[in-house]
Design a protein around this motif. Structure first.
Motif, short mmCIF file in Angstrom:
data_model
loop_
_atom_site.label_atom_id
_atom_site.label_comp_id
_atom_site.label_asym_id
_atom_site.label_seq_id
_atom_site.Cartn_x
_atom_site.Cartn_y
_atom_site.Cartn_z
N VAL A 94 0.99 -1.05 0.09
CA VAL A 94 0.07 -0.07 0.18
C VAL A 94 0.85 1.17 0.07
O VAL A 94 0.92 2.29 -0.69
N GLU A 95 1.95 1.07 0.87
CA GLU A 95 2.77 2.35 0.89
C GLU A 95 3.58 2.75 -0.36
O GLU A 95 3.76 3.72 -0.77
N GLN A 96 3.93 1.50 -1.26
CA GLN A 96 4.73 1.79 -2.38
C GLN A 96 3.62 1.96 -3.52
O GLN A 96 4.01 2.19 -4.74
N GLY A 97 2.31 2.03 -3.27
CA GLY A 97 1.31 2.33 -4.30
C GLY A 97 0.99 1.04 -5.24
O GLY A 97 0.27 1.24 -6.24
N GLN A 98 1.38 -0.04 -4.78
CA GLN A 98 1.23 -1.46 -5.54
C GLN A 98 -0.20 -2.11 -5.25
O GLN A 98 -0.72 -2.75 -5.97
N ALA A 99 -0.73 -1.38 -4.08
CA ALA A 99 -2.27 -1.99 -3.72
C ALA A 99 -2.86 -0.73 -3.17
O ALA A 99 -2.26 0.22 -2.84
N ASP A 100 -4.16 -0.46 -3.46
CA ASP A 100 -4.82 0.63 -3.09
C ASP A 100 -5.43 0.31 -1.68
O ASP A 100 -5.90 1.48 -1.11
N ALA A 101 -5.38 -0.75 -1.12
CA ALA A 101 -5.85 -0.95 0.11
C ALA A 101 -5.44 -2.47 0.62
O ALA A 101 -5.02 -2.87 -0.19
N CYS A 102 -5.45 -2.64 2.06
CA CYS A 102 -5.06 -4.12 2.62
C CYS A 102 -6.18 -4.57 3.69
O CYS A 102 -6.87 -3.38 4.18
N VAL A 103 -6.15 -5.55 3.64
CA VAL A 103 -7.06 -6.24 4.88
C VAL A 103 -6.46 -7.25 5.65
O VAL A 103 -5.69 -8.26 4.82
N SER A 104 -6.39 -7.40 6.91
CA SER A 104 -5.90 -8.54 7.63
C SER A 104 -6.86 -8.57 8.77
O SER A 104 -7.45 -8.07 9.37
N ALA A 105 -6.82 -10.02 9.26
CA ALA A 105 -7.52 -10.53 10.28
C ALA A 105 -6.64 -11.09 11.59
O ALA A 105 -6.78 -11.49 12.44
N GLY A 106 -5.22 -10.27 11.32
CA GLY A 106 -4.14 -10.64 12.38
C GLY A 106 -4.11 -9.84 13.72
O GLY A 106 -5.06 -9.10 13.91
N ASN A 107 -3.02 -10.10 14.40
CA ASN A 107 -2.72 -9.41 15.59
C ASN A 107 -3.04 -7.58 15.70
O ASN A 107 -2.35 -7.29 14.59
N THR A 108 -4.18 -7.36 16.18
CA THR A 108 -4.54 -6.17 16.19
C THR A 108 -3.53 -5.06 16.54
O THR A 108 -3.15 -4.13 15.92
N GLY A 109 -2.92 -5.35 17.63
CA GLY A 109 -1.67 -4.35 18.11
C GLY A 109 -0.63 -4.48 17.27
O GLY A 109 -0.11 -3.24 17.07
N ALA A 110 -0.13 -5.65 16.57
CA ALA A 110 0.93 -5.58 15.73
C ALA A 110 0.50 -4.70 14.45
O ALA A 110 1.26 -4.04 13.98
N LEU A 111 -0.95 -4.98 13.95
CA LEU A 111 -1.13 -4.23 12.72
C LEU A 111 -1.39 -2.54 12.97
O LEU A 111 -0.93 -1.95 12.31
#
Length: 341
Positions: A94-111
């Protein structure tokens, strides 16, 4: 038409690929303009991809990651030592502009830690916030923030939350001039601590926001407001308390169903309705919680979400991309700051 690309953390959550890959496939099937970058171990992803239709394969990119952020991992440890993880990779894309958005079900604090570090906040925003929809008594919705990203917020941050929540409710929720309220221990002007009173004054002086004043905890589901603002400490407690109450009611109905045949019949009718209410009370499981205020779009799904729930989170990300939420928040913040000065 421009293609929309999402980066997905395939290894995140309690069930990882077993839940997320079917959700990704459903999203690709229902949206022909969607492309996805699957961030995870190629040893898992390649066999799955080989089984898919060619038209689906052509809209999937694999991004091999050697690390995974575990659900119990310290946010600091994840930030420092998991730079080749699936969670970090999707944020980098996302930061590099290669994706428009991202989705994760992972560790909330880490995310939260990684997203803040990689994407940074928008100009005029000090801290990001977790926001999602909650149900209201008339079948409508209310946006509640912060749900736990920042447990200690000053008045300026709460003011920024109000602006961001208003923009999201207007764009994604399709609410015209959303009513914004501040969560407090009472509705009277003399109630609350100094931080809440200062925030109330700032919001009252901001003409471009449709600010209606204080609401109490029992007003969250009343439809009095479209956006309710609080710090992450109170917001997370309010959310978890509502989830707990719904669980209690479900358990009480189950116990009552064993008392006689009439209760058993009534319970069969009531339990599906109560379970549906519980899912709606758990917003990041039902439709994804958004981490707003960043220079990119990040949607958090519940760690034990089903494929259907993760699909809701993907749909939320698509909506926010189409509505250009970060850009609109940036524009609104700039306009409001000029208004204040």
């Amino acid at each position: 038409m421009r293609h929309l690309t999402l980066a997905l953390d395939i290894m995140g959550g309690d069930f990882g690929p077993h839940i997320i890959l079917p959700a990704a496939l459903s999203a690709l099937t229902e949206n022909p303009d969607l492309y996805v970058v699957l961030c995870g171990a190629n040893t898992v992803l390649e066999p799955w991809l080989a089984q898919q239709d060619k038209h689906i394969q052509n809209r999937i990119i694999l991004s091999d990651c050697q690390q995974t952020v575990t659900m119990d991992e310290s946010p600091i440890t994840a930030l420092r030592s998991k730079k080749d993880s699936s969670m970090r990779r999707m944020l980098d894309l996302v930061e590099q502009g290669q994706a428009d958005a991202c989705v994760s079900a992972g560790n909330t604090g880490a995310l939260l830690a990684m997203a803040y570090h990689v994407l940074k906040t928008l100009p005029g925003i000090d801290r990001p916030a977790l926001i999602s929809q909650m149900p209201t008594v008339d079948g409508g919705k209310v946006y509640l923030l912060d749900l736990g990203a920042n447990v200690d917020c000053d008045s300026e941050v709460l003011f920024q939350y109000a602006v961001m929540g208003s923009v999201l409710a207007e764009l994604v929720g399709n609410i015209d001039r959303p009513k914004v309220a501040l969560l407090n221990v009472g509705s009277e002007q003399n109630k609350g601590n100094d931080r809440v009173k200062t925030t109330n004054r700032i919001l009252s002086e901001t003409a471009s926001l449709n600010y209606i004043g204080y609401v109490e905890g029992n007003d969250i589901f009343s439809q009095k407001a479209d956006v309710i603002v609080t710090d992450g400490f109170a917001g997370n407690i309010a959310l978890k308390s509502c989830e707990g109450l719904t669980k209690l009611v479900i358990n009480e109905v189950k116990k009552a169903s064993n008392q006689n045949w009439l209760n058993k019949i009534l319970a069969k009718i009531a339990l599906p309705l109560l379970r549906n209410i519980y899912l709606r009370m758990n917003p990041d499981q039902y439709n994804g919680a958004s981490l707003i205020g960043l220079r990119g779009i990040v949607v958090k799904s519940h760690g034990n979400a089903s494929s259907e729930a993760f699909l809701y989170a993907i749909r939320e990300a698509v909506k926010e991309v189409n509505m250009q939420v970060p850009t609109k928040i940036k524009d609104k913040i700039e306009a409001v700051l000029m208004e204040r000065h």
